[in-house]
Design a protein around this motif. Sequence first.
Motif, PDB file in Angstrom:
ATOM      1  N   ASN A   1      43.444 -96.795 -33.770  1.00  0.00           N
ATOM      2  CA  ASN A   1      44.773 -96.179 -33.657  1.00  0.00           C
ATOM      3  C   ASN A   1      45.854 -97.208 -33.376  1.00  0.00           C
ATOM      4  N   ILE A   2      45.564 -98.487 -33.620  1.00  0.00           N
ATOM      5  CA  ILE A   2      46.517 -99.555 -33.398  1.00  0.00           C
ATOM      6  C   ILE A   2      46.655-100.353 -34.681  1.00  0.00           C
ATOM      7  N   SER A   3      47.878-100.687 -35.050  1.00  0.00           N
ATOM      8  CA  SER A   3      48.086-101.526 -36.228  1.00  0.00           C
ATOM      9  C   SER A   3      48.964-102.695 -35.859  1.00  0.00           C
ATOM     10  N   THR A   4      48.737-103.849 -36.487  1.00  0.00           N
ATOM     11  CA  THR A   4      49.560-105.021 -36.229  1.00  0.00           C
ATOM     12  C   THR A   4      50.587-105.150 -37.318  1.00  0.00           C
ATOM     13  N   LYS A   5      51.771-105.659 -36.961  1.00  0.00           N
ATOM     14  CA  LYS A   5      52.867-105.816 -37.904  1.00  0.00           C
ATOM     15  C   LYS A   5      53.260-107.288 -37.993  1.00  0.00           C
ATOM     16  N   SER A   6      53.505-107.748 -39.196  1.00  0.00           N
ATOM     17  CA  SER A   6      53.891-109.141 -39.384  1.00  0.00           C
ATOM     18  C   SER A   6      55.371-109.316 -39.160  1.00  0.00           C
ATOM     19  N   ASN A   7      55.761-110.439 -38.556  1.00  0.00           N
ATOM     20  CA  ASN A   7      57.167-110.691 -38.268  1.00  0.00           C
ATOM     21  C   ASN A   7      57.650-112.002 -38.864  1.00  0.00           C
ATOM     22  N   ALA A   8      56.734-112.858 -39.297  1.00  0.00           N
ATOM     23  CA  ALA A   8      57.135-114.163 -39.792  1.00  0.00           C
ATOM     24  C   ALA A   8      57.168-114.173 -41.305  1.00  0.00           C
ATOM     25  N   LYS A   9      57.967-115.083 -41.876  1.00  0.00           N
ATOM     26  CA  LYS A   9      58.091-115.161 -43.325  1.00  0.00           C
ATOM     27  C   LYS A   9      57.385-116.409 -43.885  1.00  0.00           C
ATOM     28  N   SER A  10      56.767-117.174 -43.043  1.00  0.00           N
ATOM     29  CA  SER A  10      56.104-118.406 -43.467  1.00  0.00           C
ATOM     30  C   SER A  10      54.955-118.082 -44.413  1.00  0.00           C
ATOM     31  N   SER A  11      54.789-118.879 -45.460  1.00  0.00           N
ATOM     32  CA  SER A  11      53.702-118.656 -46.408  1.00  0.00           C
ATOM     33  C   SER A  11      52.378-119.182 -45.861  1.00  0.00           C
ATOM     34  N   LYS A  12      52.442-119.997 -44.804  1.00  0.00           N
ATOM     35  CA  LYS A  12      51.226-120.582 -44.255  1.00  0.00           C
ATOM     36  C   LYS A  12      50.610-119.703 -43.186  1.00  0.00           C
ATOM     37  N   THR A  13      51.421-119.250 -42.247  1.00  0.00           N
ATOM     38  CA  THR A  13      50.898-118.440 -41.144  1.00  0.00           C
ATOM     39  C   THR A  13      51.756-117.215 -40.946  1.00  0.00           C
ATOM     40  N   LYS A  14      51.132-116.188 -40.442  1.00  0.00           N
ATOM     41  CA  LYS A  14      51.843-114.955 -40.143  1.00  0.00           C
ATOM     42  C   LYS A  14      51.558-114.577 -38.699  1.00  0.00           C
ATOM     43  N   SER A  15      52.510-114.866 -37.807  1.00  0.00           N
ATOM     44  CA  SER A  15      52.328-114.501 -36.412  1.00  0.00           C
ATOM     45  C   SER A  15      53.003-113.172 -36.161  1.00  0.00           C
ATOM     46  N   LYS A  16      52.573-112.477 -35.125  1.00  0.00           N
ATOM     47  CA  LYS A  16      53.031-111.117 -34.871  1.00  0.00           C
ATOM     48  C   LYS A  16      53.660-110.993 -33.511  1.00  0.00           C
ATOM     49  N   SER A  17      54.660-110.157 -33.400  1.00  0.00           N
ATOM     50  CA  SER A  17      55.385-110.032 -32.138  1.00  0.00           C
ATOM     51  C   SER A  17      55.123-108.719 -31.425  1.00  0.00           C
ATOM     52  N   TYR A  18      54.429-107.785 -32.067  1.00  0.00           N
ATOM     53  CA  TYR A  18      54.160-106.522 -31.399  1.00  0.00           C
ATOM     54  C   TYR A  18      53.001-105.791 -32.078  1.00  0.00           C
ATOM     55  N   LEU A  19      52.475-104.819 -31.373  1.00  0.00           N
ATOM     56  CA  LEU A  19      51.475-103.905 -31.913  1.00  0.00           C
ATOM     57  C   LEU A  19      52.059-102.508 -31.893  1.00  0.00           C
ATOM     58  N   VAL A  20      51.471-101.623 -32.690  1.00  0.00           N
ATOM     59  CA  VAL A  20      51.873-100.218 -32.675  1.00  0.00           C
ATOM     60  C   VAL A  20      50.701 -99.400 -32.159  1.00  0.00           C
ATOM     61  N   HIS A  21      50.939 -98.688 -31.089  1.00  0.00           N
ATOM     62  CA  HIS A  21      49.899 -97.837 -30.504  1.00  0.00           C
ATOM     63  C   HIS A  21      50.249 -96.368 -30.787  1.00  0.00           C
ATOM     64  N   LYS A  22      49.325 -95.656 -31.426  1.00  0.00           N
ATOM     65  CA  LYS A  22      49.518 -94.224 -31.645  1.00  0.00           C
ATOM     66  C   LYS A  22      48.961 -93.470 -30.457  1.00  0.00           C
ATOM     67  N   VAL A  23      49.804 -92.679 -29.856  1.00  0.00           N
ATOM     68  CA  VAL A  23      49.412 -91.961 -28.648  1.00  0.00           C
ATOM     69  C   VAL A  23      48.286 -90.977 -28.953  1.00  0.00           C
ATOM     70  N   GLY A  24      47.233 -91.065 -28.162  1.00  0.00           N
ATOM     71  CA  GLY A  24      46.120 -90.151 -28.292  1.00  0.00           C
ATOM     72  C   GLY A  24      46.076 -89.183 -27.118  1.00  0.00           C
ATOM     73  N   LYS A  25      45.136 -88.265 -27.151  1.00  0.00           N
ATOM     74  CA  LYS A  25      45.004 -87.276 -26.094  1.00  0.00           C
ATOM     75  C   LYS A  25      44.707 -87.968 -24.767  1.00  0.00           C
ATOM     76  N   GLY A  26      45.480 -87.626 -23.745  1.00  0.00           N
ATOM     77  CA  GLY A  26      45.271 -88.192 -22.418  1.00  0.00           C
ATOM     78  C   GLY A  26      46.000 -89.497 -22.168  1.00  0.00           C
ATOM     79  N   ASP A  27      46.634 -90.067 -23.205  1.00  0.00           N
ATOM     80  CA  ASP A  27      47.376 -91.321 -23.020  1.00  0.00           C
ATOM     81  C   ASP A  27      48.613 -91.110 -22.151  1.00  0.00           C
ATOM     82  N   THR A  28      48.855 -92.058 -21.282  1.00  0.00           N
ATOM     83  CA  THR A  28      50.081 -92.091 -20.489  1.00  0.00           C
ATOM     84  C   THR A  28      50.652 -93.500 -20.596  1.00  0.00           C
ATOM     85  N   ILE A  29      51.907 -93.659 -20.211  1.00  0.00           N
ATOM     86  CA  ILE A  29      52.498 -94.994 -20.223  1.00  0.00           C
ATOM     87  C   ILE A  29      51.693 -95.928 -19.318  1.00  0.00           C
ATOM     88  N   TYR A  30      51.239 -95.377 -18.194  1.00  0.00           N
ATOM     89  CA  TYR A  30      50.467 -96.203 -17.251  1.00  0.00           C
ATOM     90  C   TYR A  30      49.151 -96.664 -17.874  1.00  0.00           C
TER      91      TYR A  30
END
Length: 387
Positions: free
Chosen positions: A318-347
Amino acid sequence: MKKFFLILCLGFSLCFAQFDAMIQSTKDEEVLQAFDVEPDFLNNENFILVKNSFFSEIRKDYMLAQFKENDELIPTLKGMLLKEGIPQEFLYLAMIESEFSLSAKSRKKAVGLWQFIPSTAKVFGLRMDSQIDERKDPIKSTKAAITYLKSLKEKFGKWYLAAIAYNCGSGRVTKAIEEAGSDSLSVLLDPEAKYVPLESRMYIRKILAVSLLFHSVDTLKTKDYDYFLNRGANSLLTSIEVSAKTPLSQVASQAGLSLAELKRYNPQFKRNITPTYAQTPVYLPYKFLAQYKERNGDKPLSTQSTAIKTAAKNTKSNISTKSNAKSSKTKSKSYLVHKVGKGDTIYSISKRYGISTKRIKQYNALKNANSLSINQEILIPLDKDKA
């Protein structure tokens, strides 16, 4: 001789008073003509009642204060309307709709300056998703309102009919004209026949009443707001294109604004980061543009890349990574996306990723962290040290 002088002065005073009244009467008729309304509507009994309610001291003070608080927004709107051939008096349609609040909401799920409901917003190309609500975008929503008003004017031929249709829909206005056998405003607003809904009857009366208020020289002079009459139509807001996934705090800092100030002009962003899928305009007053350009070399802002921590490799489905860099050599990421599931809280989410709850709430602009929804997307910043 003294008596003669006093009589002469009194005569001049009466003449000037009558002359001022004639000028104001002419201005009132001009306001009505801007909406294609016949001058004799000024004598309409029901309209006079509404107008008098708006000319009460408390109501006047409130409306004038609202107008003053939007010094940077109103010239921008005025310029956009005039450029498209729409009477500037339609500013007061926005005043009635939202009191110039970009985040205004109604019970009917209408949102923004021009109070678009979701279905109408989609028709006019306003984007609404988990990251942005362009009904709150001051420029895009105004462009949509202009397109809508122009289409209604083309359909009905008169601005007051366009205004009424903006409130209750073109189908309702078409039916009202057919039933009344006339498109005269006085006929359509007949309280007994009820050709148009009460809300719409009051709506157009209020717009006209507020328009008259803001063209009343005596009222504006008395309240020291007579400069409203000469307010220009030059935009005091400008837009800058920034890259996807840009933290708003970064834009604010480089422009010399606080995050709260920047978001006041950009309530369309649901998080404290620009949408992850495209470059987006961010608005700020012109007076901050020079500093922003100086710090950015007049180039679009892009987010700084950070390395993904080893823990990110073991994320669940339920987590996907997103690319933020435009370099053709490496693609580093600055955040993840978390899809809230049953029982999830911010804590629980914060514990899972080792990010503070405060950081997650700030990054996602969460006002109520206790009301997460299943499948809601929460961005997990990897650049933990950045505000």
